[in-house]
Design a protein around this motif. Structure first.
Motif, short mmCIF file in Angstrom:
data_model
loop_
_atom_site.label_atom_id
_atom_site.label_comp_id
_atom_site.label_asym_id
_atom_site.label_seq_id
_atom_site.Cartn_x
_atom_site.Cartn_y
_atom_site.Cartn_z
N VAL A 152 -9.31 2.34 -3.96
CA VAL A 152 -10.41 3.03 -4.51
C VAL A 152 -9.07 3.78 -5.17
CG1 VAL A 152 -12.05 3.80 -2.60
CG2 VAL A 152 -10.31 5.59 -3.08
N GLY A 153 -9.91 4.23 -6.43
CA GLY A 153 -8.89 4.89 -7.76
C GLY A 153 -8.02 5.96 -7.04
N LEU A 154 -7.06 6.58 -7.88
CA LEU A 154 -6.30 7.50 -6.80
C LEU A 154 -6.76 9.15 -6.69
CD1 LEU A 154 -3.17 8.15 -6.49
CD2 LEU A 154 -2.33 8.48 -8.32
N SER A 155 -7.42 9.38 -8.00
CA SER A 155 -8.06 10.42 -8.26
C SER A 155 -9.54 10.95 -6.48
CB SER A 155 -8.99 10.76 -9.49
OG SER A 155 -9.77 9.77 -9.94
N HIS A 156 -9.14 9.43 -6.61
CA HIS A 156 -10.90 9.88 -5.43
C HIS A 156 -10.16 9.16 -4.37
CE1 HIS A 156 -13.41 7.96 -9.12
NE2 HIS A 156 -13.61 9.50 -8.14
N ALA A 157 -9.48 9.28 -4.11
CA ALA A 157 -8.09 8.76 -2.20
C ALA A 157 -8.44 9.90 -1.93
CB ALA A 157 -7.02 8.62 -2.99
N PRO A 158 -7.93 11.41 -2.55
CA PRO A 158 -8.41 12.64 -1.31
C PRO A 158 -9.85 12.83 -0.46
CG PRO A 158 -6.87 13.25 -3.26
CD PRO A 158 -7.63 11.47 -3.81
N GLY B 6 -3.73 23.17 20.09
CA GLY B 6 -3.95 22.17 18.92
C GLY B 6 -2.39 21.78 18.43
N ALA B 7 -2.23 20.32 18.34
CA ALA B 7 -1.50 19.42 17.42
C ALA B 7 -1.59 19.28 16.14
CB ALA B 7 -0.94 18.01 18.81
N ILE B 8 0.15 19.04 15.96
CA ILE B 8 -0.33 18.66 14.43
C ILE B 8 0.51 17.50 14.38
CG2 ILE B 8 2.05 20.04 13.65
CD1 ILE B 8 -0.01 21.11 11.48
N ASP B 9 0.58 16.65 12.91
CA ASP B 9 1.01 16.22 12.68
C ASP B 9 0.85 15.18 10.92
OD1 ASP B 9 3.16 13.75 12.71
OD2 ASP B 9 1.48 12.38 14.09
N ASN B 10 0.91 14.82 10.78
CA ASN B 10 1.15 13.92 9.06
C ASN B 10 1.85 12.42 9.33
OD1 ASN B 10 1.18 14.74 6.79
ND2 ASN B 10 2.71 13.36 5.89
N THR B 11 0.97 11.70 8.58
CA THR B 11 0.81 10.31 8.33
C THR B 11 0.28 9.98 7.11
OG1 THR B 11 -0.59 8.43 8.63
CG2 THR B 11 -1.74 10.13 9.08
N HIS B 12 0.80 8.62 6.39
CA HIS B 12 1.24 8.48 5.25
C HIS B 12 0.09 7.18 5.00
CE1 HIS B 12 4.39 10.10 3.42
NE2 HIS B 12 4.96 9.96 5.05
N VAL B 13 -0.92 7.52 4.29
CA VAL B 13 -2.25 6.38 3.71
C VAL B 13 -1.93 5.70 2.77
CG1 VAL B 13 -4.88 6.47 2.92
CG2 VAL B 13 -3.87 7.98 5.01
N ARG B 14 -1.60 4.79 3.09
CA ARG B 14 -1.04 3.51 2.35
C ARG B 14 -2.62 3.28 0.49
NH1 ARG B 14 2.11 -1.24 2.43
NH2 ARG B 14 2.51 -1.01 4.22
N LEU B 15 -1.71 3.31 -0.49
CA LEU B 15 -2.54 3.32 -1.98
C LEU B 15 -2.34 1.54 -2.51
CD1 LEU B 15 -1.55 6.22 -3.84
CD2 LEU B 15 -3.27 6.28 -2.77
N HIS B 16 -3.38 1.28 -2.57
CA HIS B 16 -3.89 -0.25 -3.04
C HIS B 16 -2.69 -0.10 -4.23
CE1 HIS B 16 -5.08 -4.37 -2.49
NE2 HIS B 16 -5.31 -4.37 -3.32
N SER B 17 -3.02 0.00 -4.94
CA SER B 17 -2.56 0.20 -6.00
C SER B 17 -2.20 1.60 -7.04
CB SER B 17 -3.77 -0.72 -7.64
OG SER B 17 -4.74 -0.13 -7.24
N LEU B 18 -1.31 1.64 -8.24
CA LEU B 18 -1.26 2.93 -8.96
C LEU B 18 -1.97 2.47 -10.76
CD1 LEU B 18 1.80 3.75 -7.32
CD2 LEU B 18 -0.53 4.96 -7.22
N PRO B 19 -1.87 3.37 -10.89
CA PRO B 19 -2.09 3.22 -12.28
C PRO B 19 -1.22 2.73 -12.96
CG PRO B 19 -2.88 5.65 -11.40
CD PRO B 19 -2.37 4.81 -10.30
N SER B 20 -1.14 2.03 -14.24
CA SER B 20 -0.54 1.51 -14.97
C SER B 20 0.98 2.82 -15.49
CB SER B 20 -0.51 1.43 -15.94
OG SER B 20 -0.99 1.49 -17.34
N ASN B 21 0.42 3.63 -15.73
CA ASN B 21 1.30 4.91 -15.94
C ASN B 21 2.45 5.20 -14.84
OD1 ASN B 21 -1.10 6.31 -15.65
ND2 ASN B 21 -0.41 7.50 -15.88
N LEU B 22 1.69 5.47 -13.52
CA LEU B 22 2.61 6.24 -12.22
C LEU B 22 3.05 4.60 -11.54
CD1 LEU B 22 -0.38 8.44 -10.57
CD2 LEU B 22 2.36 8.96 -11.86
#
Length: 440
Positions: free
Chosen positions: A369-375, A219-235
């Protein structure tokens, strides 16, 4: 004036003349003196009064029935969905018209709407239907799945989908969360599995050997960033989700086989965490370090027992089960540079797999989608990606990732024994590969 009203009035006047002929003479007698009028003539002329009242009542009734309808109040129920996206239209397309089309046209149309062909779509629906039925959802299972797939495939927001299907945005979000949760939990064990079985492991290592000329890559391993459209106000003012590219994201780590099928997926870290920390926090790392994953296939190379291993770039540590290049700019000796070329050919597979994942499920290009549902949404897209690869769906245009950069990670004290064994193994494989290629 409305033509039907004029016809009705003309008929009423005609009826009046038939019932009271004296009324037709009124115009002729208008020049007569008022003194010539007798009580009997006045009585005769007033006989038309009931008919006059009937006429007035008819006119008022017509006017009341011909009024324009009052505008709908905000509290009134929403109008039915537009024909293109209604349940009835979906039923007609999926049960009647779809099978009358040529297969390639049918599947092409379905992919443009939902990201996969109709047979693969029905597979997803059949596997999820028992779980959706338990939720007492008011919408049909296949319609709900189609709505969510259109959102994942086209990258639509809940509001956009709600307007399209004439539903409330909260209901679209609820259905999206339910379907992605089922995909990421109920279907994950079936479609994302480590190649531990003898047949699959041999097929994977043999295909990687043909591609790279290196033995026992699994197998081959790699990492990628998934852009978030927005964040909760406290973050919003926190840098924990801001990655090295300057945008907010969560991290996705995947391991791919030679068919660009993921056999491990991890979504644990925000974008501000580096790749190696995400790797060390993953279940895969802990299973490999603890020896929980045992691959039985062993290859002998110059007297060294080589067990299956994965390959990664210089952002990962060199370990006995994870081999990385000697250098990133070809500064090694000929044997080392030859090894690096072969290893990077194997690693390219996972880069293309990630590009296909984001090209096919465009919500991963801008996670709305909401941050809690992103994963769970990210994992659900990985499951759907594997379904498409297994079914040999046509590959879309590959999403281009930004260039990665970073220093070689610091080695932990607990990793030193794995590092020394990996260093020795890597050199043996490099010498063997260079010797084999030079003797051709």
């Amino acid at each position: 004036m409305d033509q039907s009203f004029l016809i009705m009035l003309s008929n009423l006047l005609h009826l009046q003349n038939q019932l009271d002929p004296t009324t037709s003479l009124l115009s002729d007698s208008s020049s007569a003196s008022s003194s010539s009028s007798s009580p009997s003539s006045l009585l005769t002329s007033t006989s038309a009064a009931p008919l006059l009242f009937f006429t007035i009542a008819s006119v008022l009734s017509f006017i009341s029935t011909s009024r324009k309808p009052r505008p709908r109040s905000p509290s009134s129920p929403s109008p039915p969905p537009s024909p293109q996206f209604s349940v009835a239209a979906f039923r007609a397309l999926s049960t009647e018209r779809i099978w009358a089309m040529e297969p390639h046209l049918r599947d092409s149309q379905w992919r443009s709407l939902y990201g996969l062909s109709y047979p693969v779509f029905t597979t997803v629906v059949e596997k999820l239907k028992p779980y959706i039925a338990q939720s007492n959802l008011s919408l049909p299972s296949d319609y709900a799945v189609a709505m969510v797939l259109s959102r994942l495939s086209l990258g639509l927001s809940a509001k956009t989908v709600a307007n399209r299907y004439s539903l409330e945005p909260y209901l679209v979000s609820k259905i999206t969360n339910m379907v992605t949760r089922l995909l990421s939990t109920k279907l994950y064990p079936e479609f994302i599995k480590i190649p531990a079985g003898r047949r699959r492991l041999h097929e994977t290592t043999a295909s990687f050997a043909e591609l790279t000329a290196l033995p026992n890559i699994c197998g081959a391993i790699d990492n990628t960033h998934v852009r978030l459209h927005s964040l909760p106000s406290n973050l919003r003012n926190s840098n924990i989700y801001k990655n090295s590219h300057g945008f907010h994201s969560v991290q996705l780590q995947v391991v791919s086989d030679h068919k660009k099928i993921f056999w491990d997926v991890c979504v644990k870290a925000p974008g501000g965490v580096d790749d190696i920390t995400h790797f060390r926090d993953s279940l895969l790392y802990n299973r490999l370090v603890s020896g929980d994953i045992v691959w039985e296939k062993v290859v002998n190379v110059k007297g060294h027992a080589v067990r299956p291993y994965i390959v990664g770039d210089w952002c990962y540590p060199l370990l006995s089960f994870l081999l990385t290049p000697f250098s990133w700019n070809r500064t090694g000796n000929p044997a080392q540079n030859t090894f690096d070329e072969g290893l990077m050919k194997g690693r390219k597979v996972v880069e293309e797999a990630i590009g296909l994942l984001k090209g096919r499920w465009r919500i991963l290009q801008d996670m709305n989608v909401g941050l809690s549902h992103a994963p769970q949404t990210i994992v659900a897209c990985c499951v759907l990606h594997n379904l498409c690869q297994i079914a040999r769906e046509p590959e879309p245009e590959v999403w281009k990732e930004p260039e990665e950069s970073g220093a070689v990670p610091r080695l932990l004290e607990s990793e030193k024994s794995y590092y020394y064994f990996g260093e020795s193994l890597r050199q043996v494989l490099a010498d063997d590969l260079y010797q084999r290629l030079s003797s051709r």
